[in-house]
Design a protein around this motif. Structure first.
Motif, PDB file in Angstrom:
ATOM      1  N   ASP A 150      30.670  20.027 -58.422  1.00 47.90           N
ATOM      2  CA  ASP A 150      30.721  20.079 -59.885  1.00 47.90           C
ATOM      3  C   ASP A 150      30.414  18.735 -60.539  1.00 47.90           C
ATOM      4  N   ALA A 151      30.546  17.648 -59.798  1.00 41.23           N
ATOM      5  CA  ALA A 151      30.536  16.300 -60.377  1.00 41.23           C
ATOM      6  C   ALA A 151      29.295  16.003 -61.208  1.00 41.23           C
ATOM      7  N   ASN A 152      28.100  16.193 -60.676  1.00 42.36           N
ATOM      8  CA  ASN A 152      26.880  15.838 -61.410  1.00 42.36           C
ATOM      9  C   ASN A 152      26.757  16.606 -62.719  1.00 42.36           C
ATOM     10  N   ASN A 153      27.008  17.917 -62.668  1.00 34.12           N
ATOM     11  CA  ASN A 153      26.902  18.727 -63.888  1.00 34.12           C
ATOM     12  C   ASN A 153      27.962  18.347 -64.924  1.00 34.12           C
ATOM     13  N   VAL A 154      29.178  18.126 -64.467  1.00 31.79           N
ATOM     14  CA  VAL A 154      30.266  17.780 -65.396  1.00 31.79           C
ATOM     15  C   VAL A 154      29.990  16.440 -66.071  1.00 31.79           C
ATOM     16  N   LEU A 155      29.593  15.447 -65.308  1.00 34.37           N
ATOM     17  CA  LEU A 155      29.319  14.125 -65.890  1.00 34.37           C
ATOM     18  C   LEU A 155      28.135  14.174 -66.852  1.00 34.37           C
ATOM     19  N   ALA A 156      27.092  14.930 -66.506  1.00 34.06           N
ATOM     20  CA  ALA A 156      25.936  15.070 -67.403  1.00 34.06           C
ATOM     21  C   ALA A 156      26.335  15.800 -68.683  1.00 34.06           C
ATOM     22  N   ASP A 157      27.124  16.874 -68.548  1.00 29.86           N
ATOM     23  CA  ASP A 157      27.582  17.611 -69.731  1.00 29.86           C
ATOM     24  C   ASP A 157      28.462  16.742 -70.621  1.00 29.86           C
ATOM     25  N   LEU A 158      29.367  16.000 -70.014  1.00 30.92           N
ATOM     26  CA  LEU A 158      30.255  15.131 -70.778  1.00 30.92           C
ATOM     27  C   LEU A 158      29.455  14.094 -71.560  1.00 30.92           C
ATOM     28  N   LYS A 159      28.460  13.519 -70.925  1.00 30.58           N
ATOM     29  CA  LYS A 159      27.605  12.529 -71.594  1.00 30.58           C
ATOM     30  C   LYS A 159      26.832  13.173 -72.750  1.00 30.58           C
ATOM     31  N   ARG A 160      26.317  14.374 -72.523  1.00 32.60           N
ATOM     32  CA  ARG A 160      25.560  15.073 -73.567  1.00 32.60           C
ATOM     33  C   ARG A 160      26.465  15.415 -74.753  1.00 32.60           C
ATOM     34  N   TYR A 161      27.649  15.937 -74.467  1.00 32.19           N
ATOM     35  CA  TYR A 161      28.574  16.289 -75.548  1.00 32.19           C
ATOM     36  C   TYR A 161      29.016  15.052 -76.324  1.00 32.19           C
ATOM     37  N   GLU A 162      29.243  13.967 -75.625  1.00 37.57           N
ATOM     38  CA  GLU A 162      29.651  12.735 -76.307  1.00 37.57           C
ATOM     39  C   GLU A 162      28.543  12.234 -77.228  1.00 37.57           C
ATOM     40  N   ALA A 163      27.310  12.276 -76.756  1.00 37.76           N
ATOM     41  CA  ALA A 163      26.177  11.814 -77.572  1.00 37.76           C
ATOM     42  C   ALA A 163      26.036  12.658 -78.842  1.00 37.76           C
ATOM     43  N   ARG A 164      26.310  13.932 -78.734  1.00 37.63           N
ATOM     44  CA  ARG A 164      26.203  14.831 -79.889  1.00 37.63           C
ATOM     45  C   ARG A 164      27.445  14.801 -80.777  1.00 37.63           C
ATOM     46  N   GLU A 165      28.531  14.208 -80.259  1.00 36.04           N
ATOM     47  CA  GLU A 165      29.812  14.171 -80.974  1.00 36.04           C
ATOM     48  C   GLU A 165      30.219  15.557 -81.446  1.00 36.04           C
ATOM     49  N   GLU A 166      30.234  16.482 -80.486  1.00 33.46           N
ATOM     50  CA  GLU A 166      30.595  17.847 -80.823  1.00 33.46           C
ATOM     51  C   GLU A 166      31.671  18.355 -79.863  1.00 33.46           C
ATOM     52  N   PRO A 167      32.411  19.349 -80.307  1.00 30.07           N
ATOM     53  CA  PRO A 167      33.414  19.944 -79.414  1.00 30.07           C
ATOM     54  C   PRO A 167      32.725  20.531 -78.186  1.00 30.07           C
ATOM     55  N   PHE A 168      33.457  20.599 -77.104  1.00 25.61           N
ATOM     56  CA  PHE A 168      32.866  21.147 -75.893  1.00 25.61           C
ATOM     57  C   PHE A 168      33.875  21.957 -75.109  1.00 25.61           C
ATOM     58  N   ARG A 169      33.354  22.761 -74.239  1.00 23.15           N
ATOM     59  CA  ARG A 169      34.187  23.511 -73.299  1.00 23.15           C
ATOM     60  C   ARG A 169      33.482  23.452 -71.954  1.00 23.15           C
ATOM     61  N   MET A 170      34.204  22.975 -70.966  1.00 24.12           N
ATOM     62  CA  MET A 170      33.668  22.886 -69.616  1.00 24.12           C
ATOM     63  C   MET A 170      34.681  23.486 -68.648  1.00 24.12           C
ATOM     64  N   HIS A 171      34.166  24.065 -67.582  1.00 25.72           N
ATOM     65  CA  HIS A 171      34.995  24.552 -66.483  1.00 25.72           C
ATOM     66  C   HIS A 171      34.560  23.795 -65.238  1.00 25.72           C
ATOM     67  N   TYR A 172      35.528  23.272 -64.508  1.00 25.79           N
ATOM     68  CA  TYR A 172      35.200  22.537 -63.294  1.00 25.79           C
ATOM     69  C   TYR A 172      36.402  22.541 -62.362  1.00 25.79           C
ATOM     70  N   ARG A 173      36.169  22.053 -61.169  1.00 24.57           N
ATOM     71  CA  ARG A 173      37.226  22.001 -60.174  1.00 24.57           C
ATOM     72  C   ARG A 173      37.591  20.552 -59.864  1.00 24.57           C
ATOM     73  N   LEU A 174      38.877  20.370 -59.592  1.00 19.47           N
ATOM     74  CA  LEU A 174      39.364  19.092 -59.094  1.00 19.47           C
ATOM     75  C   LEU A 174      39.849  19.319 -57.665  1.00 19.47           C
ATOM     76  N   VAL A 175      39.791  18.285 -56.875  1.00 17.10           N
ATOM     77  CA  VAL A 175      40.285  18.362 -55.503  1.00 17.10           C
ATOM     78  C   VAL A 175      41.452  17.396 -55.370  1.00 17.10           C
ATOM     79  N   THR A 176      42.596  17.911 -54.912  1.00 18.19           N
ATOM     80  CA  THR A 176      43.786  17.075 -54.757  1.00 18.19           C
ATOM     81  C   THR A 176      43.660  16.230 -53.496  1.00 18.19           C
ATOM     82  N   GLU A 177      44.583  15.314 -53.344  1.00 16.16           N
ATOM     83  CA  GLU A 177      44.591  14.460 -52.148  1.00 16.16           C
ATOM     84  C   GLU A 177      44.830  15.264 -50.879  1.00 16.16           C
ATOM     85  N   PHE A 178      45.344  16.495 -51.024  1.00 20.59           N
ATOM     86  CA  PHE A 178      45.586  17.364 -49.877  1.00 20.59           C
ATOM     87  C   PHE A 178      44.462  18.355 -49.653  1.00 20.59           C
ATOM     88  N   GLY A 179      43.393  18.256 -50.472  1.00 16.48           N
ATOM     89  CA  GLY A 179      42.235  19.138 -50.332  1.00 16.48           C
ATOM     90  C   GLY A 179      42.319  20.438 -51.095  1.00 16.48           C
TER      91      GLY A 179
END
Length: 160
Positions: free
Chosen positions: A124-153
């Motif tokens: 998910d990392a590349n898409n999430v970071l690109a989306d976050l950058k795009r939303y920030e540049a537009r200064e608009e509300p956003f909704r993203m879905h992504y996964r996090l991985v804990t230290e235990f996997g």
């Protein structure tokens, strides 16, 4: 300035502050709406407990004091919400609350962006970071879905 004008200015300031974070909470979602309602109620409770806007001399100084007290109350409410909140400006996470830090497994002293990128699922990392950058540049509300991985996997599914 009379007491009524002071109360109106404070109410307008609080409304503007709530509107400022409503996009971060995605107020169109049921969770965002519930959080905004809870935030508004909590702000009103803090303001009432501090006696803001009551029986004060209508001076600029008292208005400034009221605004400082309201700002402190608002900050305390936002920092203690049980919902992860973050703000990004110019690619820098300039605000995170305790719930976000906990979700990202952020260590004391660790930069928020580093914690975020470290916790993101590799797929998910590349898409999430690109989306976050795009939303920030537009200064608009956003909704993203992504996964996090804990230290235990373990995977956590997140909606931002």
């Amino acid at each position: 300035m009379d007491k009524c004008a002071t109360r109106v200015r404070i109410a307008l300031w609080i409304a503007a502050s709530l509107a400022g974070i409503s996009s971060a909470l995605s107020a169109s979602s049921s969770v965002g709406s519930a959080v905004m309602s809870a935030l508004a109620a909590a702000c009103c409770a803090y303001l009432a407990s501090a006696g803001i806007g009551h029986a004060r001399q209508g001076t600029i100084q008292s208005l400034e004091n009221d605004i400082l007290l309201a700002n402190a109350a608002f900050k305390q409410v936002v920092e203690n919400l049980p919902v992860g909140l973050f703000m990004v400006k110019d690619g820098v996470f300039n605000f995170t609350n305790w719930a976000w830090d906990e979700q990202m497994m952020r260590l004391p002293g660790q930069e928020p962006f580093h914690a975020f990128t470290k916790a993101l699922h590799a797929e998910d990392a590349n898409n999430v970071l690109a989306d976050l950058k795009r939303y920030e540049a537009r200064e608009e509300p956003f909704r993203m879905h992504y996964r996090l991985v804990t230290e235990f996997g373990d995977q956590r599914y997140i909606e931002s």
